[in-house]
Design a protein around this motif. Structure first.
Motif, short mmCIF file in Angstrom:
data_model
loop_
_atom_site.label_atom_id
_atom_site.label_comp_id
_atom_site.label_asym_id
_atom_site.label_seq_id
_atom_site.Cartn_x
_atom_site.Cartn_y
_atom_site.Cartn_z
N LEU A 168 0.74 -1.09 -0.20
CA LEU A 168 -0.10 -0.11 0.01
C LEU A 168 0.77 1.27 0.13
CD1 LEU A 168 -2.74 -1.17 2.29
CD2 LEU A 168 -2.73 -1.11 0.07
N ARG A 169 2.08 1.23 0.71
CA ARG A 169 2.97 2.52 0.75
C ARG A 169 3.40 2.69 -0.65
NH1 ARG A 169 4.54 0.54 5.79
NH2 ARG A 169 4.03 2.24 7.41
N ALA A 170 3.72 1.56 -1.43
CA ALA A 170 4.43 1.49 -2.87
C ALA A 170 3.32 2.31 -3.77
CB ALA A 170 4.74 0.11 -3.33
N ARG A 171 1.90 2.06 -3.15
CA ARG A 171 0.86 2.70 -4.15
C ARG A 171 0.66 4.26 -3.68
NH1 ARG A 171 -0.56 0.32 -8.77
NH2 ARG A 171 -0.66 -1.87 -8.77
N ALA A 172 1.45 4.67 -2.66
CA ALA A 172 1.35 5.88 -2.35
C ALA A 172 0.05 6.53 -1.70
CB ALA A 172 1.75 7.07 -3.38
N LEU A 173 -0.39 5.44 -0.71
CA LEU A 173 -1.64 5.59 -0.10
C LEU A 173 -1.01 6.27 1.26
CD1 LEU A 173 -3.65 2.44 -0.40
CD2 LEU A 173 -3.93 4.84 -1.64
N SER A 174 -1.89 7.18 1.73
CA SER A 174 -1.55 7.78 3.20
C SER A 174 -1.73 6.66 4.01
CB SER A 174 -2.43 8.95 3.48
OG SER A 174 -3.78 8.38 3.61
N GLU A 175 -1.05 6.94 5.31
CA GLU A 175 -1.36 5.87 6.32
C GLU A 175 -2.94 5.74 6.65
OE1 GLU A 175 0.00 5.65 10.92
OE2 GLU A 175 1.14 6.77 9.72
N ALA A 176 -3.59 6.82 6.68
CA ALA A 176 -5.17 6.71 7.08
C ALA A 176 -5.80 5.91 6.04
CB ALA A 176 -5.79 8.00 7.28
N GLU A 177 -5.39 6.17 4.66
CA GLU A 177 -6.01 5.26 3.70
C GLU A 177 -5.85 3.90 3.72
OE1 GLU A 177 -6.36 8.45 -0.13
OE2 GLU A 177 -4.58 7.70 0.63
N GLY A 178 -4.33 3.65 3.85
CA GLY A 178 -3.74 2.24 3.95
C GLY A 178 -4.45 1.55 5.14
N LEU A 179 -4.31 2.04 6.25
CA LEU A 179 -4.86 1.41 7.60
C LEU A 179 -6.42 1.03 7.32
CD1 LEU A 179 -3.08 3.56 10.54
CD2 LEU A 179 -2.74 1.09 9.70
N SER A 180 -7.11 2.00 6.57
CA SER A 180 -8.62 1.70 6.44
C SER A 180 -8.72 0.43 5.45
CB SER A 180 -9.28 3.09 6.10
OG SER A 180 -10.71 2.73 5.49
N LEU A 181 -8.07 0.47 4.30
CA LEU A 181 -8.24 -0.38 3.49
C LEU A 181 -7.85 -2.15 3.91
CD1 LEU A 181 -8.36 -1.44 0.51
CD2 LEU A 181 -6.59 -0.62 -0.20
N MET A 182 -6.52 -1.71 4.83
CA MET A 182 -6.00 -3.07 5.48
C MET A 182 -7.31 -3.57 6.13
SD MET A 182 -2.06 -2.82 6.50
CE MET A 182 -2.18 -4.21 7.56
N GLU A 183 -7.67 -2.73 7.12
CA GLU A 183 -8.92 -3.10 7.96
C GLU A 183 -10.05 -3.74 7.28
OE1 GLU A 183 -11.43 -1.80 11.62
OE2 GLU A 183 -9.81 -0.40 10.90
N ASN A 184 -10.53 -3.38 6.21
CA ASN A 184 -11.69 -3.68 5.37
C ASN A 184 -11.26 -5.05 4.64
OD1 ASN A 184 -13.23 -1.54 5.99
ND2 ASN A 184 -12.69 -0.36 4.15
N LEU A 185 -10.05 -5.07 4.02
CA LEU A 185 -9.79 -6.31 3.54
C LEU A 185 -9.45 -7.63 4.50
CD1 LEU A 185 -6.99 -4.91 1.17
CD2 LEU A 185 -9.07 -6.26 0.55
#
Length: 195
Positions: A168-185
């Motif tokens: 997710l960091r490689a996709r340049a997602l912010s920490e908030a976006e990354g954490l939210s996406l991880m939690e949903n997945l």
């Protein structure tokens, strides 16, 4: 004066370990010779063995340290549960942070594990299984799954938590976006698989 010298020796050892880890991560464990490793960490080839018994032992120590840190993420989840807080967001945040602090160790653990001896692989495999079982007990304590299905689920869940932050960091997602996406997945996978 002795404590200062001991502290300096410890700092030098850690710095050399970090340099070795960076070289392994950059080139691949199998592509680094002992002579190159010694030069990279600032030692002669002969004195390298005084600090590190072998390349394999050094790699083993680096990966073992990562599994100890992963165990510590579980302790954060246990504290969250004891405080009545949701466990999954806590674990996701802890894994996100650990991946940010130790990306090279994650890379080594995934890519160069096969370079270790069978005995070293078995010891690390046991550490990983312990971590995965602890992770499942925290996230899905009421699951009805058992045996190999449960073990496979723990392995996949741990792999997601360990690999998603870097992806997710490689996709340049912010920490908030990354954490939210991880939690949903992860939450979706848990509900469908272990529910």
């Amino acid at each position: 004066m002795a404590p200062v010298n001991a502290a300096l020796r410890c700092a030098n050892f850690e710095e050399r370990r970090d340099r070795a880890m960076a070289l392994f991560a950059e080139k691949g464990f199998g592509q680094v010779s002992m002579r190159e490793l010694a030069a990279h960490v600032g030692l002669t080839a002969g004195s390298l063995y005084h600090h590190f018994p072998s390349k394999q032992d050094l790699l083993y120590d680096l990966i073992e340290e990562l599994y100890e840190e992963l165990q510590a993420t579980l302790e954060q989840g246990r504290r969250a549960r004891a405080q009545g807080k949701p466990v999954l967001p806590c674990l996701i945040g802890a894994h996100w942070q650990l991946q940010a602090e130790r990306p090279m160790q994650f890379r080594l653990a995934e890519r160069d594990f096969c370079c270790l001896s069978a005995e070293q692989q078995a010891r690390l495999g046991a550490l990983r299984e312990r971590y995965e079982a602890g992770l499942l007990r925290l996230i899905a304590p009421q699951t009805r799954r058992a045996g190999e299905t449960l073990a496979a689920t723990g392995h996949v869940l741990a792999t997601l938590l360990n690999q998603l932050p870097g992806m997710l960091r490689a996709r340049a997602l912010s920490e908030a976006e990354g954490l939210s996406l991880m939690e949903n997945l992860v939450q979706g996978g848990i509900e469908r698989t272990l529910g």
